[in-house]
Enzyme design. Structure first.
Site, PDB file in Angstrom:
ATOM      1  CG  ASP A 210      -2.550   1.360  -1.765  1.00 46.64           C
ATOM      2  OD1 ASP A 210      -3.171   1.970  -0.986  1.00 46.64           O
ATOM      3  OD2 ASP A 210      -3.445   0.771  -2.677  1.00 46.64           O
ATOM      4  CB  THR A 211      -3.365  -4.593  -2.682  1.00 46.03           C
ATOM      5  OG1 THR A 211      -3.733  -3.728  -3.936  1.00 46.03           O
ATOM      6  CG2 THR A 211      -4.400  -5.432  -2.392  1.00 46.03           C
ATOM      7  CB  VAL A 212      -2.606  -4.796   2.825  1.00 47.68           C
ATOM      8  CG1 VAL A 212      -2.172  -5.849   3.939  1.00 47.68           C
ATOM      9  CG2 VAL A 212      -1.648  -3.590   2.894  1.00 47.68           C
TER      10      VAL A 212
END
Lengths: 410, 410
Positions: A210-212
């Site tokens: 879930d990296t942004v």
């Protein structure tokens, strides 16, 4: 004058290595020209993680990317709702780099702050002010409780744990925790343990990472990059991944004596793989050669999947968004004398999919896309690569300060 | 047969840049040959920090380096007695890298453990065992409370804060804290603040930078590197420096397809400077060219002092110890057929001084040395470089496993 060249066709290229499938973007020549004066000029490319994005949730992922592009600060979509660690806490990593000053700020294993990248940004800004009292060197990387205290002391609001975790992230935590308990019950001896580990790999690989992240360029060609991550689900408390680490999570470097291009990179995926290959910086270095697409593809093939530092891994999982820009002469038919800024933007991943969005500031409309490995390609062993080109021309009225991201502390 | 070539003479070389003074070691040809069979073969080089080592304490510093060389594990001299942070706590950084497996382990802002590098080492070893239950990726970098819990869960004994701080480190804390309070009282407006910062720089620069590090090579040419640091005095709680960061604190890489040499590097100095130049990895890459001395000198000049990433710094403070080895044909008059291992070892620093020690395992006697910038050279702007060469020949009886540092968890 903006000549946004959208992605028009995608073709699968024959690969040098049988393991690697390359997807190349053929960029259409511009077919529309539009003059907009006095407006902000710039370009932003964001990602919402390299991992697995199901078809059923495609709309939601795209919406996240769209919103991220359209916000003044594109760095707002991590922290709250992140994966929970083994103890059910949220601990986030984030970093930011300014290509003009080459300054960097990062936080690791930070709890209780809604947008950890705002703390990283503030560390970067404070670092630019020079030494502290008594000649002390300002920190550029803070972790844990100390990072939290620093943030609150610098006026960044705290966020209670009850708000940090969303219904979705809590449900995922409970599900994962049950899986883990079951797995550990079954693993009664070493042989079973080994089997279980192998059989569970696919399961883990297909989890959403879930990296942004975001890479941006302004009308002066100044670049910046940022990344923010809650880390892997059920990670050990205190675990810090690539999003907090210099050279690994993001990189930004303006054009200079040794750099014909300004470059910005943000990464996503398995933190340990991205750290051990220092992938953001590796991509940035590679992008100084002429063919950006080829350079990025070779980096993903040789310095990531084929890296000797990951020789013992079954699959190498990650994705990058990159942006590079250089000045080029104005178009012959242009009414302005100022040179235009050529912006090339690319994304590449070895995970099953990667969700991206991009927008030019004048355009105001974000495009979103879920990039997928071609059918039959194996995640962790194959590379997908796509991208586009955009020309930006400086508006007549410029603001004196073109700093991209230090507004809040100036 | 060991042919230890000691440092025999030091000469100051003319420098390309007027700012840089180079000190070169001329290595004497071996004058003694000694046959020792069946003994352990290897070489270790340690540092006790690049900073300022007063003449009055030279004996103590040398003693520390000597002891570090002679211990089975050379990685034992940080943690206890480290600098205290702003709140009077000890928080340590440490990392270790194995050149054979290219695995890495690190801890940051770790309190309550006497030898933080032992936790970094354990993380490295656990990481080599493959995935955890339910396919989870083992962490290679843990910080703060989470790192402490992991260490204790893995049987590494906790150390109460009262024991971690020594009388010496507590006295230094009180002294520094008084200085800081005084400085902050005087800094009543921005102009005064600026003056104060400038006038205090020298004071800070001359403080001891208490990092400890080691680089080792065994008879097979396997290299490893480690570093451990309590960080800067009065650092902000949670601040993590180069000693915990991949590519920055230490680097080790065995010879391979693209590397004619095995290399190991450990750094010391101002953490922020070492991080932003990723100095350990930069040195390792540079050392793949033929002339190790020239390669290291140029790296310190161009990639450290002259780094665009540190363009705004008044002085760039750091030091490295490096070791590189390669196989070479046995001496013509040697009775053995096995090729010898050529080990080149160097240290270089931009700080006023650097304390080092080195020893070959068969020798059993550690040599220690305090390297200093030549008179007139300016710390932060000049480079000192020294080193030596040593030949190791494998003994007839070898142990099957030549792993250097994973004994404790095998």
């Amino acid at each position: 004058m903006i000549m946004e060249k959208g992605i028009s066709s995608v073709e699968v290229l024959p690969s040098k290595s049988s393991q690697v499938t390359a997807v190349k973007v053929v960029v259409k020549e511009p077919d529309t020209k539009q003059t907009q004066r006095g407006k902000r000029v710039g370009f932003v490319l964001v990602h919402a993680g390299a991992g697995y994005h199901s078809e059923s949730k495609a709309k939601e992922y795209k919406h996240v990317c769209k919103r991220a592009c359209q916000k003044d600060s594109p760095f707002t979509n991590a922290g709250m709702g992140s994966n929970l660690n083994l103890l059910g806490e949220i601990e986030c990593d984030a970093s930011i780099m300014d290509g003009k000053s080459l300054n960097f700020g990062a936080v690791g294993a930070l709890s209780g702050i809604k947008n950890p990248v705002s703390v990283a940004n503030r560390l970067l800004c404070e670092g630019q002010k020079g030494k502290l009292s008594a000649g002390r060197i300002p920190p550029c990387f803070l972790v844990g409780e100390g990072a939290y205290r620093w943030a609150v002391d610098h006026g960044i609001p705290a966020c209670p744990p009850g708000i940090m975790a969303t219904r979705f992230s809590l449900a995922a935590f409970k599900r994962n925790k049950r899986k883990l308990e079951l797995a550990e019950k079954v693993e009664t001896d070493l042989i079973q343990l080994k089997k279980r580990r192998q059989s569970n790999e696919k399961e883990n690989d297909s989890g959403t990472l879930d990296t942004v992240g975001a890479v941006v360029v302004d009308q002066e060609g100044n670049v910046a990059a940022a990344v923010s991550s809650g880390g892997l689900a059920l990670k050990h408390p205190g675990r810090v991944g690539q999003a907090a680490l210099y050279g690994c999570g993001c990189w930004a470097e303006n054009t200079g004596t040794h750099n014909p291009y300004s470059t910005a990179v943000s990464t996503s995926g398995c933190g340990e793989h991205l750290v051990r290959t220092i992938l953001a910086r590796e991509c940035s270095c590679a992008l100084q050669t002429e063919d950006a697409h080829q350079a990025l593809l070779e980096t993903m093939q040789n310095k990531f999947i084929g890296s000797p530092f990951l020789a013992n891994e079954d699959g190498v999982l990650g994705g990058v968004i990159v942006l590079r820009s250089c000045r080029c002469a104005a178009e012959p038919d242009s009414s302005q004398e100022k040179p235009t800024l050529l912006v090339e933007f690319l994304w590449s991943h070895t995970t099953e999919s990667m969700c991206v969005g991009y927008m030019s500031a004048q355009d105001g409309k974000a495009k979103t896309h879920i990039s997928r490995l071609p059918p039959g390609a194996v995640a962790g062993q194959s590379v997908a690569i796509e991208g586009g080109v955009c020309r930006l021309e400086s508006p007549e009225s410029r603001t004196a300060d073109s700093s991209l991201h230090c507004r809040e502390c100036e």
